[in-house]
Write a protein that holds these residues in place. Structure first.
Motif, mmCIF file in Angstrom:
data_model
loop_
_atom_site.group_PDB
_atom_site.id
_atom_site.type_symbol
_atom_site.label_atom_id
_atom_site.label_comp_id
_atom_site.label_asym_id
_atom_site.label_seq_id
_atom_site.Cartn_x
_atom_site.Cartn_y
_atom_site.Cartn_z
ATOM 1 N N ALA A 153 0.872 -1.172 0.000
ATOM 2 C CA ALA A 153 0.000 0.000 0.000
ATOM 3 C C ALA A 153 0.915 1.229 0.000
ATOM 4 O O ALA A 153 1.322 1.731 1.046
ATOM 5 N N LEU A 154 1.265 1.684 -1.185
ATOM 6 C CA LEU A 154 2.344 2.647 -1.362
ATOM 7 C C LEU A 154 2.097 3.983 -0.668
ATOM 8 O O LEU A 154 1.045 4.608 -0.840
ATOM 9 N N SER A 155 3.095 4.429 0.096
ATOM 10 C CA SER A 155 3.095 5.797 0.599
ATOM 11 C C SER A 155 3.398 6.742 -0.566
ATOM 12 O O SER A 155 4.049 6.352 -1.541
ATOM 13 N N THR A 156 2.905 7.965 -0.469
ATOM 14 C CA THR A 156 3.075 8.947 -1.546
ATOM 15 C C THR A 156 4.026 10.053 -1.111
ATOM 16 O O THR A 156 3.723 10.785 -0.158
ATOM 17 N N PRO A 157 5.170 10.207 -1.775
ATOM 18 C CA PRO A 157 6.087 11.297 -1.405
ATOM 19 C C PRO A 157 5.612 12.640 -1.966
ATOM 20 O O PRO A 157 5.143 12.723 -3.104
ATOM 21 N N PHE A 158 5.732 13.672 -1.150
ATOM 22 C CA PHE A 158 5.413 15.035 -1.583
ATOM 23 C C PHE A 158 6.667 15.897 -1.554
ATOM 24 O O PHE A 158 7.605 15.636 -0.784
ATOM 25 N N ARG A 159 6.648 16.917 -2.392
ATOM 26 C CA ARG A 159 7.724 17.913 -2.386
ATOM 27 C C ARG A 159 7.115 19.269 -2.671
ATOM 28 O O ARG A 159 6.460 19.450 -3.702
ATOM 29 N N ASP A 160 7.301 20.188 -1.746
ATOM 30 C CA ASP A 160 6.743 21.543 -1.864
ATOM 31 C C ASP A 160 5.237 21.491 -2.121
ATOM 32 O O ASP A 160 4.697 22.252 -2.933
ATOM 33 N N GLY A 161 4.580 20.556 -1.438
ATOM 34 C CA GLY A 161 3.126 20.482 -1.500
ATOM 35 C C GLY A 161 2.557 19.677 -2.653
ATOM 36 O O GLY A 161 1.346 19.451 -2.715
#
Length: 292
Positions: free
Chosen positions: A8-16
């Motif tokens: 259940a993949l986590s989602t990476p964010f960058r600058d929102g």
């Protein structure tokens, strides 16, 4: 149809925003580690705070990066039937192998309402469906006899993600729906015993950070190597507990950052960083597991 360990993949964010390159690299690492399948846009992927456009983007990226090497089950559920239909269409258009459809949360529909909900989706979109039963988040428990009625009414329903942790209920799912029905654990603490009552695998939180071990445990069980399967289950147990020190996905995303898999540590409200006390406990557990 679906077996083994699915992350259940986590989602990476960058600058929102969704960090596309980090997400693609993460998927590639998961496949290299031997994971059996991928699940974008689930609870662990913070789908509840993704826009529909972002959800479509994340699913499409996952499908593109997987390149058919492993199946992709895309989170597409909603408590609104109309919205669930739209999201499921989007998952199909993106090329997902199946849609993960949560039981309607908040509404608390009756069994008749549940059947009507999934039938309405099946009438509009033809693709394999995996229903997601997680009473701890929905305040509704999809019982095996109702699941059987849904399966009979909606031929596209091929499996369930069972997150009750109730092995008696899990055994009854196979009794009601048959051995060819895919029962995937949604509770990392009970994957091994669930396999013994007819489960086919897991949609896992911990496989975000320990994909080889979770996939290896499932493979060992299927191969008849009970000792290896138990050894891996016991190895993961303390890390499993750590992933729920606070609300998922806060600890697992923090762990991915500590391991260097995620380049940034960003959440979307109402998810926030873990407390300093939890952060210190995570460090200890991850070090003892040789993950950092």
């Amino acid at each position: 149809m679906f077996s083994g360990a699915f992350t259940a993949l986590s989602t990476p964010f960058r600058d929102g925003a969704v960090d596309e390159q980090n997400y693609r690299d993460f998927i590639e690492w998961q496949i290299e580690q031997g994971i059996d399948g991928l699940v974008p846009c689930g609870t662990t992927g913070e789908a509840a705070t993704l826009s529909h456009a972002e959800q479509g983007q994340v699913i499409r990226m996952c499908v593109e990066q997987a390149k058919g090497r492993v199946p992709v089950i895309a989170g597409a559920g909603s408590n609104s039937t109309k919205e669930a239909i739209e999201l499921t269409k989007m998952a199909k258009d993106a090329g997902a192998d199946a849609a993960l459809l949560i039981t309607p949360y908040y509404n608390k529909p009756t069994p008749e309402g549940l059947i009507a909900h999934f039938k309405a989706i099946g009438d509009e979109v033809s693709m394999p469906f995996v229903i997601y039963n997680v009473p701890g988040r929905t305040s509704l428990n999809l019982l095996p006899k109702t699941l059987k009625r849904i399966k009979d009414a909606v031929p596209d329903v091929v499996g369930i993600k069972e997150a009750t942790g109730n092995l008696r209920q899990c055994a009854e799912v196979i009794e009601e729906c048959g051995r060819d029905f895919d029962m995937l654990s949604g509770d990392d603490f009970t994957v091994l015993p669930l396999l013994s009552v007819g489960g086919s695998g897991v949609i896992s939180v911990i496989s975000n950070i320990m994909p080889a071990d979770m996939a290896g445990m499932c493979k060992a069980y299927v191969a008849g190597d009970g000792k290896k399967a138990l050894d891996l289950s016991l190895k993961m147990a303390p890390v499993n507990r750590a992933m729920f020190f606070e609300t998922n996905p806060m600890p697992v995303k923090t762990s991915l950052y500590k391991m260097g898999v995620f380049k940034n540590l960003e959440f979307r409200l109402p998810m926030v960083p873990v407390t300093s006390e939890t952060d210190a406990k995570l460090d200890q557990v991850l070090r003892e597991a040789n993950l950092i």
